[in-house]
Every structure is written in structure tokens, then in C-alpha cells.
Design a protein around this motif. Sequence first.
Motif, PDB file in Angstrom:
ATOM      1  N   HIS A 230       0.859  -1.181   0.000  1.00 30.89           N
ATOM      2  CA  HIS A 230       0.000   0.000   0.000  1.00 30.89           C
ATOM      3  C   HIS A 230       0.899   1.236   0.000  1.00 30.89           C
ATOM      4  N   PRO A 231       0.386   2.387  -0.406  1.00 28.88           N
ATOM      5  CA  PRO A 231       1.239   3.584  -0.417  1.00 28.88           C
ATOM      6  C   PRO A 231       1.595   4.029   0.998  1.00 28.88           C
ATOM      7  N   ASP A 232       2.608   4.844   1.096  1.00 27.00           N
ATOM      8  CA  ASP A 232       2.949   5.502   2.360  1.00 27.00           C
ATOM      9  C   ASP A 232       1.852   6.538   2.602  1.00 27.00           C
ATOM     10  N   PHE A 233       0.948   6.275   3.538  1.00 31.83           N
ATOM     11  CA  PHE A 233      -0.237   7.120   3.705  1.00 31.83           C
ATOM     12  C   PHE A 233       0.110   8.520   4.191  1.00 31.83           C
ATOM     13  N   GLN A 234       1.156   8.627   4.983  1.00 32.13           N
ATOM     14  CA  GLN A 234       1.571   9.957   5.432  1.00 32.13           C
ATOM     15  C   GLN A 234       2.064  10.774   4.235  1.00 32.13           C
ATOM     16  N   LEU A 235       2.872  10.141   3.396  1.00 33.81           N
ATOM     17  CA  LEU A 235       3.376  10.821   2.197  1.00 33.81           C
ATOM     18  C   LEU A 235       2.228  11.148   1.249  1.00 33.81           C
ATOM     19  N   LEU A 236       1.292  10.211   1.097  1.00 36.19           N
ATOM     20  CA  LEU A 236       0.125  10.445   0.246  1.00 36.19           C
ATOM     21  C   LEU A 236      -0.708  11.611   0.768  1.00 36.19           C
ATOM     22  N   GLY A 237      -0.853  11.695   2.080  1.00 31.70           N
ATOM     23  CA  GLY A 237      -1.604  12.801   2.667  1.00 31.70           C
ATOM     24  C   GLY A 237      -0.961  14.148   2.364  1.00 31.70           C
ATOM     25  N   PHE A 238       0.366  14.221   2.468  1.00 29.20           N
ATOM     26  CA  PHE A 238       1.078  15.453   2.126  1.00 29.20           C
ATOM     27  C   PHE A 238       0.857  15.803   0.651  1.00 29.20           C
ATOM     28  N   ASP A 239       0.996  14.796  -0.223  1.00 29.26           N
ATOM     29  CA  ASP A 239       0.886  15.042  -1.664  1.00 29.26           C
ATOM     30  C   ASP A 239      -0.522  15.485  -2.058  1.00 29.26           C
ATOM     31  N   LEU A 240      -1.543  14.863  -1.470  1.00 28.00           N
ATOM     32  CA  LEU A 240      -2.914  15.288  -1.738  1.00 28.00           C
ATOM     33  C   LEU A 240      -3.160  16.693  -1.198  1.00 28.00           C
ATOM     34  N   GLY A 241      -2.572  16.993  -0.039  1.00 28.68           N
ATOM     35  CA  GLY A 241      -2.698  18.341   0.520  1.00 28.68           C
ATOM     36  C   GLY A 241      -2.101  19.390  -0.396  1.00 28.68           C
ATOM     37  N   TYR A 242      -0.889  19.116  -0.926  1.00 28.92           N
ATOM     38  CA  TYR A 242      -0.265  20.036  -1.881  1.00 28.92           C
ATOM     39  C   TYR A 242      -1.156  20.218  -3.112  1.00 28.92           C
ATOM     40  N   ALA A 243      -1.681  19.102  -3.637  1.00 29.76           N
ATOM     41  CA  ALA A 243      -2.481  19.153  -4.864  1.00 29.76           C
ATOM     42  C   ALA A 243      -3.746  19.983  -4.659  1.00 29.76           C
ATOM     43  N   ILE A 244      -4.437  19.758  -3.548  1.00 35.60           N
ATOM     44  CA  ILE A 244      -5.675  20.496  -3.269  1.00 35.60           C
ATOM     45  C   ILE A 244      -5.380  21.974  -3.070  1.00 35.60           C
ATOM     46  N   LEU A 245      -4.325  22.283  -2.304  1.00 33.58           N
ATOM     47  CA  LEU A 245      -3.956  23.680  -2.055  1.00 33.58           C
ATOM     48  C   LEU A 245      -3.625  24.401  -3.352  1.00 33.58           C
ATOM     49  N   LEU A 246      -2.786  23.778  -4.196  1.00 37.45           N
ATOM     50  CA  LEU A 246      -2.393  24.408  -5.455  1.00 37.45           C
ATOM     51  C   LEU A 246      -3.573  24.532  -6.414  1.00 37.45           C
ATOM     52  N   LEU A 247      -4.486  23.558  -6.383  1.00 34.02           N
ATOM     53  CA  LEU A 247      -5.667  23.628  -7.235  1.00 34.02           C
ATOM     54  C   LEU A 247      -6.575  24.780  -6.813  1.00 34.02           C
ATOM     55  N   VAL A 248      -6.756  24.961  -5.524  1.00 39.57           N
ATOM     56  CA  VAL A 248      -7.575  26.082  -5.023  1.00 39.57           C
ATOM     57  C   VAL A 248      -6.932  27.417  -5.410  1.00 39.57           C
ATOM     58  N   ILE A 249      -5.600  27.518  -5.214  1.00 43.91           N
ATOM     59  CA  ILE A 249      -4.895  28.752  -5.597  1.00 43.91           C
ATOM     60  C   ILE A 249      -5.026  28.988  -7.100  1.00 43.91           C
ATOM     61  N   GLY A 250      -4.884  27.911  -7.891  1.00 48.49           N
ATOM     62  CA  GLY A 250      -5.003  28.039  -9.335  1.00 48.49           C
ATOM     63  C   GLY A 250      -6.373  28.522  -9.766  1.00 48.49           C
ATOM     64  N   LEU A 251      -7.431  28.020  -9.130  1.00 47.07           N
ATOM     65  CA  LEU A 251      -8.795  28.454  -9.459  1.00 47.07           C
ATOM     66  C   LEU A 251      -9.001  29.922  -9.079  1.00 47.07           C
ATOM     67  N   LEU A 252      -8.421  30.325  -7.959  1.00 44.62           N
ATOM     68  CA  LEU A 252      -8.501  31.740  -7.554  1.00 44.62           C
ATOM     69  C   LEU A 252      -7.775  32.629  -8.560  1.00 44.62           C
ATOM     70  N   PHE A 253      -6.604  32.176  -9.022  1.00 42.06           N
ATOM     71  CA  PHE A 253      -5.843  32.929 -10.028  1.00 42.06           C
ATOM     72  C   PHE A 253      -6.635  33.041 -11.325  1.00 42.06           C
ATOM     73  N   LEU A 254      -7.239  31.926 -11.744  1.00 42.75           N
ATOM     74  CA  LEU A 254      -8.015  31.938 -12.992  1.00 42.75           C
ATOM     75  C   LEU A 254      -9.198  32.889 -12.871  1.00 42.75           C
ATOM     76  N   ASN A 255      -9.847  32.888 -11.727  1.00 42.60           N
ATOM     77  CA  ASN A 255     -10.986  33.774 -11.508  1.00 42.60           C
ATOM     78  C   ASN A 255     -10.555  35.240 -11.472  1.00 42.60           C
ATOM     79  N   LYS A 256      -9.355  35.493 -10.919  1.00 40.27           N
ATOM     80  CA  LYS A 256      -8.872  36.872 -10.762  1.00 40.27           C
ATOM     81  C   LYS A 256      -8.251  37.410 -12.048  1.00 40.27           C
ATOM     82  N   LEU A 257      -7.380  36.612 -12.676  1.00 40.20           N
ATOM     83  CA  LEU A 257      -6.635  37.089 -13.845  1.00 40.20           C
ATOM     84  C   LEU A 257      -7.202  36.601 -15.172  1.00 40.20           C
ATOM     85  N   GLY A 258      -7.966  35.518 -15.123  1.00 44.66           N
ATOM     86  CA  GLY A 258      -8.462  34.930 -16.362  1.00 44.66           C
ATOM     87  C   GLY A 258      -9.341  35.858 -17.177  1.00 44.66           C
TER      88      GLY A 258
END
Length: 265
Positions: A230-258
Motif C-alpha cells: 500500500h502507499p505511504d499514507f503519510q506521504l500520500l496525505g502530504f501530496d494530496l494536501g499540496y495538490a488540493i492547495l495548489l488547485l484552489v490557488i489556481g482556481l482563484l488565479f483563474l478567476n482573478k486574472l483569467g
Amino acid sequence: MIGGILNDWSRRSNKLERLWLLARIEFKLRYYENKLGLFWALLKPIMDMSIYYVAFKIILKNDIPSFASYLFIGLIFWNFFVESTAGTIQILNTKKYLYEYSNMNKLEIYVSTLLANSIGLFFNFIMFFLFYNIFERGSHSLSFNNLWILVLYLNLYMLAMGISLILSTIYIVAKDITQIWTVFTSFLFFLSPIFYKLETFKHALPYFEYLNPIAGIIINARSVMMQGHHPDFQLLGFDLGYAILLLVIGLLFLNKLGSKAAEKL
């Protein structure tokens, strides 16, 4: 009420069909116009794998078991990441006609482009799966843990989408982001455990796999596909956290600058 639900379902179904159609068109334009066709999607990771295999396995005598497969899965995940980030920096300019002259919103353009990249990833992954299981598997057998690769793909997709949104919206006001990202990904490539032994990587850069989400995804992909763990769940949690955070920031950027894309690009 039922009519409203059916209309809503119909609209969503039509949108999904449109996204899939755009992804297929993008994929065909990218590969089928070349004489090599779909083989071109496989050629880059195979060539890269050959180069690093000779350098690290034959010349430097790397002792990583199943090194060809170890390289292959790392490179196909890395290439998807780079194609989906560097390859979409100018997307609001190159696909301007889609959001200006149709009812498509800008986010759909990103989704369909990354889906097209996912088709290439899928074919490469099938080649890896066949190669590893036929030639290099050894004592490891197929495992239900292999299914964790779907979660890791989703993690990679979200991460690439978030960074793509951020970079392409920054491009609206700062064209230099293209060169900056090219240099950064070249630097990040050598700070990811693509061709290094995992123990060597962790010893040289302690805890860096928790700071570099693409490194964590590659580590977990090898764990679930090549070791049946199985995956390293702690590492997976960090990676999913990064992905969600960057996706939220990206959507905010698209809404602001798009909204400025049409007039500035």
C-alpha cells in the motif's frame, strides 16, 4: 422537479461528452498527424529510459532491482507532469478561440487538455505494466494494492492542474514565467528520485520527499505497482494536501486574472 433534474443531468452529460471529445481531438492532433503516430507517445520515455539505463546501470553499476521498470514508471509520471504544466503555460493564448467564440469556459479547456495528456499516460502505463510483469516482476505477484495507482493518478492530475492554472494565469501578466518554469523543472528533475536509489535519495535529502510532491507520487507509484505494497499514507496525505492547495490557488488565479486574458493576450 423531475424535469429539472433530468435537464441538469442532460447538461452535465453534454459537458462530459464535450470534454472527452476535445481531449480525443487534442490527442489525435498531437500524435496522429505524425508519421510515427501513437508510437511517438511512447518514444520519449523509452529514449529517456535507455539513456539513463546506460548511464546509471551499465556505466555507474547501479544495483537497483528491475531498474528499467524503476526508471520507466518514474519517467512516465514525470513526463505527464511536465507536459501538463510547461505545455499549458500559453494555453489561454493558443486556445483563445475556444473561450471567445463558443460557450466553453476556460476551466474546461484545461480539463480537456490534461485528459488528452492522460490518454498518453495510459498507453505508457500499459507498456510499463506489460514490460514489468512479463520480464522483471520476479517474486512479486499482482496485488489489490495495485489499485492505489488510480488514487495516485488523481493526485498527479490535481497537482498538474493546479500548477497549470497558476502558471498560465501568471503568463497573462508576466511572459517570463515560461523560461522560469523550464529552468525550475530541470532543477526539480534532479531533485526527484527518478533514477536514484530511494535510500540514497532519502539519505542525501532527508524528508525532501515531503517537500516535493512529484517525488512522493513517484515513490508511492513504485511501491504499489512494483512491490505490491500500500502507499505511504503519510506521504500520500502530504501530496494530496499540496495538490488540493495548489488547485484552489489556481482556481482563484483563474478567476482573478483569467478575465483579462482576452484583452492582454
